[in-house]
Scaffold this motif. Structure first.
Motif, PDB file in Angstrom:
ATOM      1  N   ASP A 158       0.689  -1.299   0.062  1.00 36.96           N
ATOM      2  CA  ASP A 158       0.005   0.090  -0.180  1.00 36.96           C
ATOM      3  C   ASP A 158       0.887   1.319  -0.247  1.00 36.96           C
ATOM      4  OD1 ASP A 158      -2.362  -1.264   0.029  1.00 36.96           O
ATOM      5  OD2 ASP A 158      -2.579  -1.234   2.246  1.00 36.96           O
ATOM      6  N   VAL A 159       0.632   2.064  -0.924  1.00 42.29           N
ATOM      7  CA  VAL A 159       1.419   3.322  -1.289  1.00 42.29           C
ATOM      8  C   VAL A 159       0.491   4.492  -1.281  1.00 42.29           C
ATOM      9  CG1 VAL A 159       3.117   4.467  -2.673  1.00 42.29           C
ATOM     10  CG2 VAL A 159       3.140   2.065  -2.346  1.00 42.29           C
ATOM     11  N   VAL A 160       0.939   5.746  -0.551  1.00 46.10           N
ATOM     12  CA  VAL A 160       0.381   6.888  -0.554  1.00 46.10           C
ATOM     13  C   VAL A 160       1.567   7.884  -1.200  1.00 46.10           C
ATOM     14  CG1 VAL A 160      -0.812   8.989   0.411  1.00 46.10           C
ATOM     15  CG2 VAL A 160      -1.320   6.432   0.954  1.00 46.10           C
ATOM     16  N   LEU A 161       1.387   8.645  -2.414  1.00 47.88           N
ATOM     17  CA  LEU A 161       2.096   9.231  -3.031  1.00 47.88           C
ATOM     18  C   LEU A 161       1.687  10.715  -2.791  1.00 47.88           C
ATOM     19  CD1 LEU A 161       3.043   7.800  -6.589  1.00 47.88           C
ATOM     20  CD2 LEU A 161       4.128   7.545  -4.506  1.00 47.88           C
ATOM     21  N   GLN A 165       1.563  14.005 -10.628  1.00 40.64           N
ATOM     22  CA  GLN A 165       1.616  13.309 -12.032  1.00 40.64           C
ATOM     23  C   GLN A 165       3.120  12.770 -12.509  1.00 40.64           C
ATOM     24  OE1 GLN A 165      -1.245  11.954 -14.102  1.00 40.64           O
ATOM     25  NE2 GLN A 165       0.675  10.954 -14.571  1.00 40.64           N
ATOM     26  N   HIS A 166       3.975  13.612 -11.972  1.00 35.96           N
ATOM     27  CA  HIS A 166       5.484  13.303 -12.311  1.00 35.96           C
ATOM     28  C   HIS A 166       5.823  12.190 -11.207  1.00 35.96           C
ATOM     29  CE1 HIS A 166       6.070  16.309 -15.312  1.00 35.96           C
ATOM     30  NE2 HIS A 166       5.836  17.538 -14.414  1.00 35.96           N
ATOM     31  N   VAL A 167       5.484  12.355  -9.906  1.00 31.36           N
ATOM     32  CA  VAL A 167       5.917  11.495  -9.087  1.00 31.36           C
ATOM     33  C   VAL A 167       5.229   9.848  -9.318  1.00 31.36           C
ATOM     34  CG1 VAL A 167       5.626  10.545  -6.638  1.00 31.36           C
ATOM     35  CG2 VAL A 167       6.016  12.882  -7.113  1.00 31.36           C
ATOM     36  N   LEU A 168       3.977  10.142  -9.934  1.00 34.19           N
ATOM     37  CA  LEU A 168       3.162   8.789 -10.349  1.00 34.19           C
ATOM     38  C   LEU A 168       3.979   8.063 -11.343  1.00 34.19           C
ATOM     39  CD1 LEU A 168       0.962   7.087  -9.610  1.00 34.19           C
ATOM     40  CD2 LEU A 168      -0.654   8.648 -10.836  1.00 34.19           C
ATOM     41  N   GLU A 169       4.237   8.860 -12.524  1.00 39.08           N
ATOM     42  CA  GLU A 169       4.948   8.413 -13.547  1.00 39.08           C
ATOM     43  C   GLU A 169       6.319   7.742 -13.185  1.00 39.08           C
ATOM     44  OE1 GLU A 169       5.196  11.737 -16.068  1.00 39.08           O
ATOM     45  OE2 GLU A 169       3.304  11.795 -16.725  1.00 39.08           O
ATOM     46  N   ARG A 170       7.004   8.398 -12.418  1.00 43.12           N
ATOM     47  CA  ARG A 170       8.310   7.745 -12.090  1.00 43.12           C
ATOM     48  C   ARG A 170       8.125   6.567 -11.136  1.00 43.12           C
ATOM     49  NH1 ARG A 170       9.858  13.238 -10.866  1.00 43.12           N
ATOM     50  NH2 ARG A 170       9.645  12.724  -8.572  1.00 43.12           N
ATOM     51  N   PHE A 171       7.150   6.699 -10.311  1.00 51.27           N
ATOM     52  CA  PHE A 171       6.705   5.512  -9.338  1.00 51.27           C
ATOM     53  C   PHE A 171       6.420   4.224 -10.233  1.00 51.27           C
ATOM     54  CE2 PHE A 171       4.227   2.921  -6.477  1.00 51.27           C
ATOM     55  CZ  PHE A 171       5.107   2.747  -5.510  1.00 51.27           C
ATOM     56  N   ALA A 172       5.697   4.459 -11.309  1.00 51.27           N
ATOM     57  CA  ALA A 172       5.166   3.440 -12.123  1.00 51.27           C
ATOM     58  C   ALA A 172       6.226   2.870 -13.007  1.00 51.27           C
ATOM     59  CB  ALA A 172       4.191   4.018 -13.338  1.00 51.27           C
TER      60      ALA A 172
END
Length: 153
Positions: free
Chosen positions: A29-32, A41-48
Motif C-alpha cells: 500500500d502506497v500513498v504518493l 503526476q510526475h511522481v506517479l510516472e516515475r513510481f510506475a
C-alpha cells in the motif's frame, strides 16, 4: 516497495516541519504526496516506471486520487498507463480515514463509536459473568467446590 519509492523520488513532496515527505508505505500500500497535481503526476510516472522495472504494476482499479484543499471542486486528473484515476473526497489508509478537507471529525467519531461498541460488549460480558456466578452460588454444591469457582464456571 521501499526501494521502488526511493528510486522514484524527486524534489516533490509535502513539507511537515523540517521534513519533506513524498510517500507513505506499508507492504504493497502506497500513498504518493505532492503539493500540485503536476508534481503528483510526475511522481506517479516515475513510481510506475520503477514498478515496471521491478516486474510490478500499479493496480488502477485499486488506486484513487484525492486533493486536500479546503475548497471543493479542485480537479486532479492523474493518469497511470493511460487510465485516469478516480478522484475521491476521502479514503482509508491503514484504517485511518483521510478526507479532502483535512478534517478529523469523522475519524474521531468513528473511533469513539468503535470504542463505545467495545465497552457495550464488555458491559454485557461483565453482566453475564456476574449473572452466571450468582447462579452458580445458588447451586447446592459441596463447600470445597464453592470455594473453587474456576472448576465449574
Amino acid at each position: 516497495m521501499d526501494r521502488i519509492s526511493r528510486r522514484s523520488q524527486g524534489p516533490e513532496g509535502v513539507r511537515f516541519g523540517n521534513h519533506r515527505i513524498s510517500s507513505l508505505l506499508f507492504a504493497d500500500d502506497v500513498v504518493l504526496l505532492a503539493s500540485s497535481s503536476q508534481d503528483l503526476q510526475h511522481v506517479l510516472e516515475r513510481f510506475a516506471a520503477e514498478c515496471e522495472a521491478a516486474g510490478m504494476r500499479i493496480s488502477t482499479s485499486k488506486s484513487e486520487a484525492m486533493v486536500t484543499r479546503p475548497e471543493k471542486g479542485v480537479v486532479c486528473p492523474l493518469r497511470v498507463s493511460g487510465e485516469v484515476l478516480p478522484q475521491v473526497e476521502e479514503f482509508k489508509y491503514l484504517g485511518v480515514l483521510f478526507t479532502s478537507e483535512g478534517k478529523m471529525e469523522r475519524e474521531i467519531d468513528r473511533r469513539i463509536g468503535a470504542a463505545s461498541a467495545v465497552m457495550r460488549s464488555v458491559y454485557r460480558t461483565v453482566v453475564v459473568k456476574k449473572e452466571l456466578s450468582l447462579k452458580a452460588e445458588a447451586l447446592d454444591l459441596p463447600v470445597n467446590l464453592r470455594s473453587h469457582p474456576h472448576l465449574w464456571s
